[in-house]
Every structure is written in structure tokens, then in C-alpha cells.
Design an enzyme around this catalytic site. Structure first.
Site, PDB file in Angstrom:
ATOM      1  CD  GLU A 154      -1.438  -6.343  -0.992  1.00  0.00           C
ATOM      2  OE1 GLU A 154      -0.992  -5.777   0.097  1.00  0.00           O
ATOM      3  OE2 GLU A 154      -1.272  -7.222  -1.415  1.00  0.00           O
ATOM      4  CD  GLU A 207       2.541  -7.956  -4.586  1.00  0.00           C
ATOM      5  OE1 GLU A 207       2.609  -8.486  -3.545  1.00  0.00           O
ATOM      6  OE2 GLU A 207       2.160  -6.604  -4.797  1.00  0.00           O
TER       7      GLU A 207
HETATM    8  C1  GAL Z   1       2.116  -7.086  -0.605  1.00  0.00           C
HETATM    9  C2  GAL Z   1       2.346  -5.751  -1.317  1.00  0.00           C
HETATM   10  C3  GAL Z   1       3.616  -5.879  -1.637  1.00  0.00           C
HETATM   11  C4  GAL Z   1       4.856  -6.730  -0.651  1.00  0.00           C
HETATM   12  C5  GAL Z   1       4.361  -7.820  -0.309  1.00  0.00           C
HETATM   13  C6  GAL Z   1       5.075  -8.551   0.748  1.00  0.00           C
HETATM   14  O1  GAL Z   1       0.983  -7.215   0.262  1.00  0.00           O
HETATM   15  O2  GAL Z   1       1.674  -5.505  -1.982  1.00  0.00           O
HETATM   16  O3  GAL Z   1       4.316  -4.236  -2.020  1.00  0.00           O
HETATM   17  O4  GAL Z   1       4.661  -5.547   0.466  1.00  0.00           O
HETATM   18  O5  GAL Z   1       3.036  -7.703   0.187  1.00  0.00           O
HETATM   19  O6  GAL Z   1       6.362  -8.693   0.304  1.00  0.00           O
END
Ligand code: GAL
Length: 729
Positions: free
Chosen positions: A185, A255
């Protein structure tokens, strides 16, 4: 016998893959705009994040098998640099950090792997996964066009890639790794860094591609990811997303947040599976071909690995497999059914682009139809509250609000995202025979703190620059000499201390005058208390406590922790007396830490005291020790800390993590998840401890004589500590 036949099967599979790779040179992973292409085949892939150090190696096989049974094709993990290189050049790939064993466990289960090397990972992990020592490399600046940072990042990334190559773990070598990630990110951050950010990003992409892994690289949330790197989406919903160069890149979701993490002092977020399934179906109907659940198993932030600050020890995440490795229902089953329905539509989805058909104001269909792939349709009702009946190809379908039905043959709805068939599992913590432990105590001696300190300087220092994160604790001590004339009759001098965080205990002449705790809303703390000064020399001792280091944000490495002042005495002599610039002594850590009390080898170094339960209660800065026999049975175990305050706990020298029974503040009465960007309005544990139970892995126990050590910072009732069995009913 079972194990050896499983090994044979795996060996057979491995050989076949290898022969195919060598003979037919088919072992490659490429992509086109529809999907990843593995050995010549486009694929719809479901993936789940399981972070290896957040469980034990003894749990890995079971977790991965459960993921496979839940319909996953891929396991995704970050690589945790600060766990692997605790000090420069000293590597650790043992135990929970045995990355090769983890990848091979995935391979044996017949699943693929997505290795998100980072090495910045965020992940609610201490310092975002970067080693704290890295901050002290001369001239370094993190995650920008900076030679010392790039050199260190390249060295670590190369090491991990080489390690995987040596074990033949990339798919191009017949292994399970089909995908890797560089950075994490960085998109939003790169804007903050301007041209240097862009140069760094371009360098990182080139460096990664130059490692010739034979499998594609992704960068998540990176709109300008340089070719051939694939830009991917992270979020609660990703149906709006399309990668840059979309004519050549597949649409991937690295994610898909299955829930959310929790902070000490906050409630526990939940994401209803209906909404998650809806989001995934919505992504696939728009052409998404790779979905990774973050997290599929969240696990535990053992030791001091939690970031934040204030991230809880539990990283359960409301994931389909709970922190303890149990199936969370109906989340697990409902997603399993979703995967099945989408897999039955796979050929159609991968052979055609979706055609959009409006069926009403809130109703629509996405249809994948071609000669080669047959026909599959997704029919959606976007209305938040009303169900509806739609007509599609002359048939009627009833759709609940905020739902999608899947028709793998364009005729029969086999699945609807809002219709859940499995019962909700409820957490059921059962007592074991481990309760009423016979505790012994050892107290930290506040009066000797400055005599042990090794360092005295003028002014107040950032905590981490002194501790280098070797401990959560740092003592700051100074003294003030008061003339009798300065103590006016009737005046009551006070001391105020300001800290950048995260918790603070203030002592004057070895007496506690006040404590303060930061929380998710504000890390900064301030203590103001009656100073109880006397004529002559007075000692001021401040115990500053970190609760996990910042794990994200531009230049997060520069964020300060600890007492940076001002420290001011009021009501003495003429008025305010700022002590911030005078001489302060520093002592890193607690006495019990320097004596290694938590390790089985360290316990004999102090005289432990046996005292009545009453005498053991509400004692700050106290170590506790007891022994217990392992509870019978195979259920996962947890230690119940409900009666304790804040501190850390170890069993047989293994750190269970930080505990803190601070109550969850927030609202727990609503669950309006549908349509919200962050469906974290569904929350529990308001007005009770955010985290009461702490996972004790079974494999850390012996049948008898298990040693439990607690360090309690603010005071609690150890007689309430017990071991519970975790079950679902
Ligand atoms: C995303 C990040 C992850 C984790 C997630 C929240 O933005 O890439 O590593 O922090 O948020 O759980």
C-alpha cells in the site's frame, strides 16, 4: 500409516509437477486481463491470509487443511523481517519463524502460496515488520529513494527469494509460490514523498522483477504500479476497482477484509458473512478473478509483536477460522458454499466478459456467456432493506435485500449471499482444573531504579531511541532539591508530566502519584498529581510504557514515544519549575526483565515470596509465579486474565503476549453493515475488557509443572487467573 501414505501422495504429486515442468516446460505463471494463468490455465482463485508467526508450527497443518476444506486454493502470508533479523545479520528462521516449513506445509496440502515479502508489511505488526535497528542505520529514511534503506531492503528481499529458490518453492521450479508482493500500500504514501517516492517505487519494482522468480509480482493499492507488476485492491469492497493497464492485467483483490483488528480500549469489530459474501460475489461478477481473505486465520500477536500502538494480543479478526484454530460459523461454511458456487461457474466466467443487464432500479444481472464456456449469471438486489422478485430469461427469482444469487447455468440459483444455512457458533469458555494457583511474588523496587541506570543526560529522550525496543519499559529519573522556604505553608505542590505515549506511571520519592493510559483515540498521556515534596532532595521517577510501535503512516519511523515533556512542578517557590531540561537518568526495562525471570533459567535468581492471597492483591509492578499441570483433552486453551490489570504473561518461557483488561469503549448496539464502507459498526465487548482471554498454545505445555509468570503493572487479583478450554456451541 496415514502420515506415510500422505507423504507418498505428496511425493507423487511433486514428481509429476516436476516432470511436467522439466519435460513440457509448462510450469509457469503468467496472466492476462482475465486472470492469473497457471501452467497454461486461467484460474479463479480463492486465497486466505494465515500469518505463520501468529500461530505455532504445530497448528499450521490443521489451519491449512481447514483452509483447503473451506474451498481455498492459495495461502497468503506476509514475511516478517523484524522476526527474521532481530539484530543486523543475525537471522532467525526457527519455530514460528520457520518460513520454509510453512511454505512446504502449504505445498504438502496441495495449495498455492502468495508470498507478500514487503518487507514493509503494516499488518498491525510491531513497526510494520521493519526491524527497529534499521532506524538507527546512519542516514536512513524509510520507504523512499534513500540508499541505506534501499540497500537493506534489497538485501533482505534477495535473501528471502534465494531461500525460496534454494528449496525450489516457486511454481516456476515446481513449487507452490505463484505470486509475490513487493512493498505494501505504498500508493498513498508515495504522494507524500513526491518525486523521491516515485523513484523509490520504480526502483522497488525493478529490483523485485530483477530477482527472476518466474512468477508475477503484485503491488497493492498502487495505481501506478510499473509493468509488469500488477496493481491490486485492498478493502471491504473492491467491485469498483480496475487495475492500471486493465487491458493486460487481471483484477485481483489482495485484502478482502473478513473483519477487522481490535485495539485495547476499543470494542471488537465483526463483519457479517452475508456482507462479505455479497462483496466477493460483487467483485467476481465484475470480472475479479483472485480474492484473498485478510484474514482467513488471524491468530495471535505473541510476545511483543503487536503493533499499533494499542493493537490487542488477539488478532482474531473475526476470520473464518478463529484465533484458536476453530471454525467460526456460519462464516466458514457460508464462504465455502460461495466458493463452490463460483467454481461451478468458473469456465463461463473465464471465457467471457460479463454483460450487464438492468433488471430494475436496484436489480441487475451480470451474465458470462460464450460458446466455449457456457453461461453463468449473477443476479443482484442492491436495495438495503427490501427483498424483490426479478425476471431473468423468463424465470422468476426472489432476492433478499443486499444480496446476489449465483446461477452457474444461467437457470438455477444455487447460492444467495444473504441466505445462510449454517447455525451461528457461540464462544463457550469452559473451566479446567487449573484455577486457584499457588502464587509467589517478587516486586520491582522503585527505590533502586536510578542506582542501576547506566545513562544520564540533560533533557528528555525519545523512548525507543534509548530502549531500541528491547523492552516496553523505560525509567526516567531525576531529582529536585527543595529549600524549606519554597514549601509555603498550606500550598500543595503538584507535578505534571506529559508523554507522547503510550502509558505512564509517575512516582515522587518512590510513591506512585498518578498513572495515565493512552488509547486508540489518543496515544498522548498526561499525569498531574500531588507531588508530596519534602525539604531536601526529592526523587522523581517516571515509568514510561510502550504498547506496540507504530506500524504505518508516512515516516512512521520518526513518531516519538515516551516522556518528551514538559515535566513541570507547580506551587514551589515562585511558580512553575520546568524540569524538562535538567539531568535525567535512564534505565531500560524492569529488574525482572534484566534477571530474565520469565525464562525457566531465570526464576531462581530472586527470592520469591509466598504470601496470603489478600497480600498479593492490587500490587503494582509485581511479578507472579506459579506452576500447573496441563488440562486434559485436546481443546484449545486460554488464560483468563479478567481479574488482572495490565502487563505481560509467559508460560514455560514463551511469551503469551501483553495483557490488558481495559474496557472496550464505543457503541455495540447497532449493526448497520450494509452499504457502509467500513462495516465495523457491528461490534461487541463494550463496557467489558476488550480482551479477557489469551491463547495458550497446547504445544507450549508439558504434562506437569508448567511455569506461568505474570508481570502486573497496575495491580490485580491473581486468585482469579485460570486456564479455560475454548469451544464453540
Ligand atoms: C491494510 C494493510 C494490512 C493491514 C490491514 C488492516 O491497509 O495492508 O497490512 O494493516 O490494512 O488490518
Amino acid at each position: 500409516m496415514a502420515a506415510s501414505s500422505a507423504t507418498k501422495n505428496w511425493l507423487y504429486l511433486f514428481c509429476i509437477t516436476l516432470i511436467l515442468c522439466i519435460e513440457l516446460t509448462q510450469c509457469i505463471v503468467t496472466y492476462d486481463k482475465k486472470s492469473l494463468i497457471i501452467n497454461g490455465h486461467r484460474r479463479i482463485l480463492f486465497s486466505g491470509s494465515i500469518h505463520y508467526p501468529r500461530s505455532t508450527p504445530e497448528m499450521w497443518q490443521d489451519l491449512i487443511q481447514k483452509a483447503k476444506d473451506g474451498g481455498l486454493d492459495v495461502i497468503d502470508t506476509y514475511v516478517f523481517w523484524n522476526g527474521h533479523e532481530p539484530s543486523p545479520g543475525n537471522y532467525n528462521f526457527e519455530g514460528r519463524y520457520d518460513l520454509v516449513r510453512f511454505v512446504k506445509t502449504v505445498q504438502k496440502a496441495g495449495l498455492y502460496m502468495h508470498l507478500r515479502i514487503g518487507p514493509f508489511v503494516c499488518a498491525e505488526w510491531n513497526f510494520g515488520g521493519l526491524p527497529v535497528w534499521l532506524k538507527y542505520v546512519p542516514g536512513i529514511s524509510f520507504r523512499t529513494d534513500n540508499e541505506p534503506f534501499k540497500n537493506a531492503m534489497q538485501k533482505f528481499t534477495t535473501k528471502i527469494v534465494q531461500m525460496m529458490k534454494d528449496e525450489k518453492l516457486f511454481e516456476s521450479q515446481g513449487g507452490p509460490i505463484i505470486l509475490s508482493q513487493i512493498e505494501n500500500e505504498y500508493g498513498a504514501e508515495s504522494h507524500a514523498f513526491g518525486a523521491a517516492g516515485h523513484a523509490y517505487l520504480t526502483w522497488a519494482a525493478k529490483m523485485a522483477v530483477g530477482l527472476n522468480t518466474g512468477v508475477p509480482w503484485v503491488m497493492c493499492k498502487q495505481d501506478d504500479a510499473p509493468d509488469p507488476i500488477i496493481n491490486t485492491c485492498n478493502g471491504f469492497y473492491c467491485d469498483y476497482f480496475s487495475p492500471n493497464n486493465k487491458e493486460t492485467k487481471p483484477t485481483m483483490w489482495t485484502e478482502a477484509w473478513s473483519g477487522w483488528f481490535s485495539d485495547f480500549g476499543g470494542p471488537i469489530p465483526h463483519r457479517p458473512v452475508q456482507d462479505l459474501a455479497f462483496a466477493v460475489a460483487r467483485f467476481v461478477q465484475k470480472g475479479g478473478s483472485f480474492t484473498n481473505y485478510y484474514m482467513y486465520h488471524g491468530g495471535t500477536n505473541f510476545g511483543r509483536t503487536a503493533g499499533g500502538p494499542f493493537i490487542t494480543t488477539s488478532y482474531d479478526y473475526d476470520a473464518p477460522i478463529d484465533e484458536y484454530g476453530l471454525l467460526r460459523q456460519p462464516k466458514y461454511d457460508h464462504l465455502k458454499e460461495l466458493h463452490k458456487a463460483i467454481k461451478s461457474s468458473e469456465r463461463a466466467i473465464l471465457s467471457a466478459d460479463p454483460a450487464f443487464v438492468s433488471l430494475g432500479t436496484y436489480e441487475q444481472a451480470h451474465v458470462f456467456s460464450s460458446k466455449a464456456g457456457g453461461c453463468a449469471a449473477f443476479i443482484a438486489n442492491y436495495h438495503l432493506n427490501s427483498s424483490t422478485t426479478v425476471t431473468f430469461r423468463k424465470k422468476h427469482y426472489t432476492l433478499p435485500p443486499w444480496s446476489i444469487s449465483i446461477l452457474p447455468d444461467c437457470k438455477h440459483a444455487v447460492y444467495n449471499t444473504a441466505q445462510v444455512g449454517t447455525k451461528t457458533s457461540l464462544i463457550n469458555m469452559l473451566p479446567t482444573n487449573v484455577n486457584r494457583l499457588a502464587w509467589q511474588t517478587f516486586s520491582e523496587d522503585v527505590s533502586t531504579v536510578d542506582s542501576d541506570s547506566k545513562m544520564t543526560v540533560s533533557g528528555l529522550l525519545d523512548q525507543v531511541s534509548v530502549t531500541r525496543d528491547a523492552s516496553d519499559y523505560l525509567w526516567y529519573t531525576t531529582s529536585v532539591v527543595i529549600n524549606p522556604s519554597e514549601l509555603h505553608r498550606g500550598s500543595s505542590p503538584s507535578l505534571s508530566v506529559e508523554s507522547e505515549g503510550h502509558a505512564l506511571h509517575v512516582y515522587v520519592n518512590n510513591q506512585l502519584i498518578g498513572s495515565a493510559f493512552g488509547g486508540p483515540e489518543s496515544r498522548k498521556v498526561k499525569v498531574t498529581g500531588n507531588a508530596n515534596l519534602r525539604a531536601g532532595t526529592n526523587k522523581i521517577s517516571l515509568l514510561s510504557v510502550a504498547v506496540g510501535l507504530q506500524n504505518n503512516g508516512p515516516h512512521f519511523e520518526l513518531w516519538k514515544t515516551g516522556v518528551l515533556g514538559p515535566v513541570v512542578l507547580h506551587g514551589v517557590g515562585k511558580g512553575s519549575w520546568d524540569l524538562s531540561r535538567q539531568k535525567w537518568s535512564y534505565q531500560v526495562g524492569l529488574k525482572g526483565e534484566s534477571m530474565n525471570l520469565a525464562a525457566p533459567t531465570g526464576i531462581s535468581s530472586v527470592d520469591w515470596t509466598e504470601s496470603s492471597l489478600v497480600a498479593q492483591m492490587n500490587r503494582p509492578l509485581t511479578w507472579y509465579k506459579a506452576y500447573f499441570n496441563a488440562p486434559q483433552g485436546g481443546e484449545p486453551l486460554a488464560i483468563d486474565m479478567k481479574g488482572m490489570g495490565k502487563g505481560q504473561v509467559w508460560i514455560n518461557g514463551q511469551s503469551i503476549g501483553r495483557y490488558w483488561t481495559i474496557h472496550g469503549k464505543g457503541s455495540c448496539n447497532v449493526c448497520n453493515y450494509a452499504g457502509t464502507y467500513r462495516p465495523v459498526k457491528c461490534q461487541t465487548r463494550c463496557g467489558v475488557p476488550t480482551q479477557r482471554w489469551y491463547h495458550v498454545p497446547r504445544s507450549w505445555l508439558k504434562p506437569t509443572q508448567n511455569m506461568i509468570i505474570m508481570f502486573e503493572e497496575i495491580g490485580g487479583d491473581p486468585s482469579t487467573v485460570s486456564i479455560m478450554k475454548r469451544t464453540f456451541k
